[in-house]
Enzyme design. Structure first.
Site, PDB file in Angstrom:
ATOM      1  N   THR A   1       0.816  -1.219   0.000  1.00 48.03           N
ATOM      2  CA  THR A   1       0.000   0.000   0.000  1.00 48.03           C
ATOM      3  C   THR A   1       0.848   1.266   0.000  1.00 48.03           C
ATOM      4  OG1 THR A   1      -1.877  -1.070   1.071  1.00 48.03           O
ATOM      5  CG2 THR A   1      -1.683   1.293   1.395  1.00 48.03           C
TER       6      THR A   1
ATOM      7  N   SER B   1       1.139  -7.552  -1.026  1.00 54.15           N
ATOM      8  CA  SER B   1       1.791  -8.613  -0.256  1.00 54.15           C
ATOM      9  C   SER B   1       0.986  -9.909  -0.282  1.00 54.15           C
ATOM     10  CB  SER B   1       2.088  -8.159   1.172  1.00 54.15           C
ATOM     11  OG  SER B   1       0.938  -8.103   1.963  1.00 54.15           O
TER      12      SER B   1
ATOM     13  N   ASP C   1      -0.327  -7.099   4.706  1.00 47.09           N
ATOM     14  CA  ASP C   1      -1.082  -8.328   4.979  1.00 47.09           C
ATOM     15  C   ASP C   1      -0.198  -9.528   5.287  1.00 47.09           C
ATOM     16  OD1 ASP C   1      -3.799  -7.563   4.908  1.00 47.09           O
ATOM     17  OD2 ASP C   1      -3.644  -7.283   2.751  1.00 47.09           O
TER      18      ASP C   1
END
Lengths: 165, 165, 165, 165
Positions: free
Chosen positions: A14, A56, A86
């Site tokens: 992100t 991820s 994640d």
């Protein structure tokens, strides 16, 4: 001497997401970590290595082996790895037995390109932690520097939390 | 328990500067540290104590005594002090013999209200350092966490540097 | 053809203010107007002419004559002038009898380099006004496009207001 | 008197997109238009009506009828409609024969919550255009105020362009 330098390996997540209007969706873009370090006014010598650009959740065992190899091959003993949130802990586990290096993983819950984001704050934490912490793998998220084996992402609350086991 | 909490004492400096168009000048405004911690997504318990709003060149011995007293009176063992950069080291010296507390001083070379500022990065560093460093006084600026007695501000280069003596 | 182009003359003022930590004060810096136009995604051809870098309270009659000469010498019929807010109306008066050009003056009450600023909004207004308004001098501030001879800055309320005379 | 007021109807689109880390995707969030107008320092009376939150590719004929009805029911003669970019021209067509109102449509190619976005600039253009343009439907994008029937979005170049037919 290599020990004064910090290397940052970027793997996606992100933190580096950008928005493409023509596709109406986000994707991992060019990394912003170098810009964050320059705006932070850092005076140490650093290198940003843009290793991969993945969510991820899409990282495979082969990707983790590649990240591990990239960490090991560097002569610097201080390594920051930016990563999607994640599976950050999974990659931390894959790095856990790399000897003699302080490895700090970080990322963001909101893209760095947003006006409101935890990205700059988290990179600041990682920079301090990679200099202050002993060798091992650490995760700098949610305002804390966790040992990698005592932290998990709580998706429902959208934060990282200490685990006590 | 108080040891899980972090207290932030704000004393002014560039980090909190605002611009007043009607006077064509800026002054130290309401502190932005609470907003930075919230955007950073911190999960620890914290309190921001807005102690004073001064340029650090204007700080007197009485001000430094007041900062020292405010640090000592808190029961938290982890204290961040935001401060103007010009005399940050002088105030650090005044805090040096406070026992049993990790005190991290930080600030900014460019106001937090600017689009490009080192403020968020520096607060991130301070948050990591105040958790990772042993008791004593530390200065988190220019991408490094310095022991207070081995750092100076280089005004000409507009950065903090390690001193070797 | 020159009529498709827009020229922006920058004269200084709050819109372009930067902060110099080593002097603890603001000064007019390099203009941000080109960056604002590019981020606005404009598709017209434009040129930014950095004419001077002054607080508008420091502008002399000679400066106003120079601004007027710079407007007249351009072949474009659409001209934006960025300017400090305190004497924007005075310079507008000096430009009032330039024939055949739509001249829109704008600036900002808060520096463009701040996270919260009216600068981008005001440049957006000026760009629309310089294309939509007939020849004459206009002031785009506080969410309105005023004829230059029906507006004043209300310093106490820190805004531009219509005058009815 | 209603003619001094401006109403802004928001329908969604990229301008209001937010990112949800837990779903790894973004959606149309709460509108940012009110915040943009306040930071722009506007002094006119305005109301923001959050009509719907849709990607413009998802808008149906019924949605367009609802937007048209919402425009007509307002007593203000100056109306701004924020809208996704992909079908902005289609909605403009549905509004074309609303009599006696200046309607300016705008939006953004990059979310307003991004650090780099055309959103604030475009709202600034729309505010100037809605006051300066005669009754009819206009599209304020890419640095220009287009008559609705002489503009199209060029998706490949990610910009709005004049059409000559």
């Amino acid at each position: 001497m290599a020990d004064n330098r910090i290397v940052v390996l970027t793997t996606g997540g992100t933190i580096d997401k950008v928005y493409f209007d023509d596709m109406s969706r986000f994707e991992v873009g060019e990394t912003v970590v170098g810009k964050i370090l320059r705006e932070g006014g850092v005076t140490f010598d650093f290198e940003v290595v843009p290793l991969m650009r993945k969510d991820s959740l899409q990282l495979t065992d082969a990707d983790r082996a590649a990240i591990r190899a990239a960490v090991q091959v560097r002569e610097e003993s201080r390594v920051i790895v930016t990563h999607g949130t994640d599976t950050m802990v999974d990659t931390a586990r894959a790095l856990a037995d790399v000897p003699g290096k302080t490895i700090v993983m970080t990322g963001a819950l909101s893209p760095a390109r947003f006006q409101a984001s935890d990205a700059v704050f988290n990179i600041g934490m990682a920079v301090a932690a990679v200099q202050a912490c002993p060798p091992g793998v650490w995760i700098a998220m949610s305002g804390q520097v966790f040992p990698w084996d005592h932290v998990r992402k709580n998706r429902g609350r959208n934060r990282f939390e200490r685990t006590d086991d």
